[in-house]
Design a protein around this motif. Sequence first.
Motif, PDB file in Angstrom:
ATOM      1  N   VAL A   1      26.201   9.538  -4.027  1.00  0.00           N
ATOM      2  CA  VAL A   1      26.219   8.100  -4.291  1.00  0.00           C
ATOM      3  C   VAL A   1      25.026   7.446  -3.599  1.00  0.00           C
ATOM      4  CG1 VAL A   1      27.466   5.981  -3.784  1.00  0.00           C
ATOM      5  CG2 VAL A   1      28.677   7.927  -4.706  1.00  0.00           C
ATOM      6  N   ALA A   2      24.750   7.871  -2.365  1.00  0.00           N
ATOM      7  CA  ALA A   2      23.601   7.304  -1.674  1.00  0.00           C
ATOM      8  C   ALA A   2      22.299   7.730  -2.343  1.00  0.00           C
ATOM      9  CB  ALA A   2      23.604   7.763  -0.219  1.00  0.00           C
ATOM     10  N   ASP A   3      22.286   8.910  -2.947  1.00  0.00           N
ATOM     11  CA  ASP A   3      21.059   9.391  -3.583  1.00  0.00           C
ATOM     12  C   ASP A   3      20.638   8.539  -4.763  1.00  0.00           C
ATOM     13  OD1 ASP A   3      21.434  13.007  -3.081  1.00  0.00           O
ATOM     14  OD2 ASP A   3      20.652  11.392  -1.829  1.00  0.00           O
TER      15      ASP A   3
ATOM     16  N   VAL B   1      15.897   3.675   1.794  1.00  0.00           N
ATOM     17  CA  VAL B   1      16.620   3.709   3.073  1.00  0.00           C
ATOM     18  C   VAL B   1      18.097   3.966   2.833  1.00  0.00           C
ATOM     19  CG1 VAL B   1      17.455   2.194   4.895  1.00  0.00           C
ATOM     20  CG2 VAL B   1      15.026   2.370   4.467  1.00  0.00           C
ATOM     21  N   VAL B   2      18.655   3.400   1.771  1.00  0.00           N
ATOM     22  CA  VAL B   2      20.070   3.657   1.471  1.00  0.00           C
ATOM     23  C   VAL B   2      20.300   5.150   1.243  1.00  0.00           C
ATOM     24  CG1 VAL B   2      21.822   3.353  -0.319  1.00  0.00           C
ATOM     25  CG2 VAL B   2      20.622   1.378   0.573  1.00  0.00           C
ATOM     26  N   GLY B   3      19.367   5.777   0.503  1.00  0.00           N
ATOM     27  CA  GLY B   3      19.490   7.215   0.297  1.00  0.00           C
ATOM     28  C   GLY B   3      19.422   7.980   1.604  1.00  0.00           C
ATOM     29  N   VAL B   4      18.506   7.552   2.462  1.00  0.00           N
ATOM     30  CA  VAL B   4      18.374   8.220   3.752  1.00  0.00           C
ATOM     31  C   VAL B   4      19.637   8.033   4.578  1.00  0.00           C
ATOM     32  CG1 VAL B   4      17.172   8.056   5.946  1.00  0.00           C
ATOM     33  CG2 VAL B   4      15.880   8.160   3.834  1.00  0.00           C
ATOM     34  N   LEU B   5      20.212   6.849   4.543  1.00  0.00           N
ATOM     35  CA  LEU B   5      21.441   6.603   5.306  1.00  0.00           C
ATOM     36  C   LEU B   5      22.554   7.530   4.858  1.00  0.00           C
ATOM     37  CD1 LEU B   5      21.652   2.711   5.424  1.00  0.00           C
ATOM     38  CD2 LEU B   5      20.919   4.247   7.224  1.00  0.00           C
ATOM     39  N   GLY B   6      22.592   7.800   3.549  1.00  0.00           N
ATOM     40  CA  GLY B   6      23.643   8.689   3.058  1.00  0.00           C
ATOM     41  C   GLY B   6      23.478  10.097   3.558  1.00  0.00           C
TER      42      GLY B   6
ATOM     43  N   GLY C   1      15.897  12.821   6.174  1.00  0.00           N
ATOM     44  CA  GLY C   1      15.526  11.437   5.907  1.00  0.00           C
ATOM     45  C   GLY C   1      14.425  10.971   6.845  1.00  0.00           C
ATOM     46  N   THR C   2      14.512  11.430   8.086  1.00  0.00           N
ATOM     47  CA  THR C   2      13.473  11.068   9.051  1.00  0.00           C
ATOM     48  C   THR C   2      12.120  11.574   8.575  1.00  0.00           C
ATOM     49  OG1 THR C   2      15.174  11.542  10.667  1.00  0.00           O
ATOM     50  CG2 THR C   2      12.989  11.038  11.506  1.00  0.00           C
TER      51      THR C   2
END
Lengths: 176, 630, 148
Positions: free
Chosen positions: B170-172, B226-231, B265-266
Amino acid sequence: MTSHDIAFVATGVLALVGGLLAITTRQVVHAALWLIVALLGVAGSVLVLGAELVSLVLVLVYVGAVVVLVLFALMVTRAPIGPDRQHAVGWVRRLAAGGAGAAVTALLLVVLVPLAGDWPGRQVRVAPIDSSAVASDLFGTWVWPFEAVSVLLLVALVAALAVSRVGAPAAYRRKP
Amino acid sequence: MNPQVLIFTMVFAAIAGLLLKRWHAAARAVAVGTSGFTAIAAADAMARATDQQTLGWLVPGLDLGPVSLPLDLGTSRATAAVAFAVALVAAAVQVYSTWYLRDDDRYPTFAATVSLFTAAMLLLVHSHDLVLTLIGWEVMGWCSYLLIGHWSRKPSARRAAYKAFLVTRVADIGFVLGTVGLIAGAGTSSLEGVIAAWGGAPTCDPLGQCTGPDSVLRAILLTLLVVGVLGKSAQVPFQDWLPDAMEGPTPASALIHAATMVAAGTVVLAALFPVFAQAESARWVLGVSTAITMLLAALLALGQSDLKRLLAWSTVSQVAIMLSALASAPAADGPDAGLFHLWSHALFKSLLFLSLGLLGVVAGGTAASLLRGVGTRSRLGRWTFLIGLLSLAGVPFLVGGLSKEHVLAEVYAGAMNRGPGLFVLCSLLATVVVTAAYSTRAFLVIAQTANDEEPAADAASTDAQPNRTDAVRRQGRGPASAVLVTLALLTLIGGLVLVLDLFTLHEASWIWLAVTVVLISVGCGLAFALGRSGDPGVRCAGRHGHRFDTGFGADTAYRALARAVVALARGVAFLDTEVIDGFVRGSAVAARVSGGRLDRAHRAERPRNGAWLVVAGLLALLALGVFAWR
Amino acid sequence: MIHALLPIALATGLVGLGVAGVLMRRNAILVLVGVELILSGALVLLVASGSLGGARYSVNSVLPLFVITIAAAETVVALAVIVAAFRARGRIDLDDPAPVPEPVPDPGQHSTNRWIVDTEPGQHSTNRWIVDTEPGQQSGVPTAGERP
């Protein structure tokens, strides 16, 4: 508006109203009677247009003979007094029939109105037609069609007689 | 060494591992051999690292008209260091699993999946092309699903695998949208091209014509990224899949959920840092989320009843620290503080997980109640665990402490500018205290023998292997022990990597060092005080222990959201089959019915039909004559 | 002087009413009422056409007379048919379904189809148009001199 206009409109309205009631009323005998009214209106309008002989013949033959025949036939087929429930028709069919009639009227108007020219239409002269002129035409130029129509009448008479004997009880039949 | 060599070696190992499914010895050899070779090659590359350069290609690039996809790989100093960390941890995990999964019937598949995962991570680290980044990202997500659900006979493992996959997927959505937007805007997917196109500031001349990237669009795209990275990194609001992912075998957790995947993500944001630093709103989103997460996760770690889950929450907290460095760093400083913390976190977290695995085998499970006093039974486990915990707490001059100092300096520098720096700084200082507290708690759990006043904890252990015999436990432990020792040594002396000048870092200040020491002492003291009569975590959590274990109800929230979405989907399906399809079906029904009616009407079976037909024909002829006459 | 539109309007109005009347009625006799209206509309148009278009032959009155005559003849025949049908069926409803031809009934069994007039067993139908054939006899309309 000339006086002819007013008279024609009066008789025309009578004819149309009579015709409308003739086709929509539920009582069969009333339909025949309203037909008389309509035909009288038609006779009046034809009279206004100047054809006296035609209007008189119309009253004599149509009203006097044809409608009377229709009334006789209604009696023979046991037409009821009062509204004819047996032959009642729903509103859908009335609507569809009205639509078909309106369509025919519209199409005819499309064809015929250009004949009258631009609005409000040209005025035409109305002259009474001489009966002697009609007679000389009828028995002169149109004598052969006249004779043919006479033969037609005879044939119609005989045919009606023959048809009416089909299915009659044996008492009416020719005995061997 | 070309990055292609590293990647292709790992892919070969994955394929070979799958083919050797039935010959465990050969699979072991292949796995250990290839990962060892990759680690040595990566070390060599790190030693010879140069400044950023794009080199080589993986496959020939694609030219698609308005967009071109060069599909380039590349290296830089920091990238080489991260690649070395990944390869090293992967090699360590492969060696360790030869012992840990000795009696697992699906070991070759596990080793092959780990190799494939390593290939994807190396691809992501080395990619200078956003399409390759995306490929690596997605393959890692799939491998994570496979590895979490490795013991697929357990329903809890299956559920955890689904949950991890779905939440990250979902974040992806955000990640893919952001990537596609950046590529479309730049017209090329190469990293240099994207940075050049999106990295500048828009300049407007007096007439109002603006050149340069659209800053609003850039902010939106970076926020999606960033949303994808947060996931993937399990930050708020996507944080709850990581603790459940502990259902997988400990080596998998060590590799994926400690060292590498959650830090992917980093790496991505570090690569796009010139663009990211300009997007104010994206930095705020990341900053706020990581600030909340680091403190929340640290508090949750304090109250967990299972030590493996404690380490999972600790990972969430540390990844938040990494990302916060990226969020608050001033644009001129670069992202290397976060990358350095990633490097050190990879080392000490994998050490922690692997030594916990060893302790769990000795104790028969990883629940805190089972692990009480196990340190007295295994000296190696006790010492390696202690070194890892010291590094985690941030004791100065251990590699974990060094990287945390640099992060702190970076965040402080960012706090002086605009941006989320100040908010992050406060959260970071509080987190340092709590981190020290839970590290101390973890050590106290394994070091103190059981107390009679302790209430019996009844939390189920996530890693229970009750049918392991003593013989298996001790057999073949040599390589695993060697791995642990190596990692412990690296944790102690890993700070020397700074000598190699691979990371361009802010100057760390002595004042902050002193502050850190004070905070750590406070945290440790707190834990010792609570721990005098038993497990400090249990004392802290008190009656609400189960709430800590469920992450304060995050799972319930996820399920409620899922129910709402499913209800919406049902509504849409109903609309489709009944309303929209109803028109289609209705037209068929109408055709059939009208056909039947017309059929009956045109048979003149009643006299009235004949009358209608005559009039209809008359009308048709009339209309034809009137309208066709012209 | 008269406006030329008026006779046109009257004529088309009557024709439309007549068509509606033909379609609207279930009683067969009242269909004739509609037909009469149509014909009278045509009549008005014929009478007016002389003034409108200028006829080559002065047919303003003659053709209407013919129309009236033919209308009368047609009405007579139609009514005769209707009466005969009434006598055979007992109803003159236009909505009745058409009679399904039934197979010739067994001698000894009365036909249930009321369109076919009942025949006594052994006796031939009194309807000249329904022909029973006996084995050995040619079918066909009975000629003069045969039994009816």
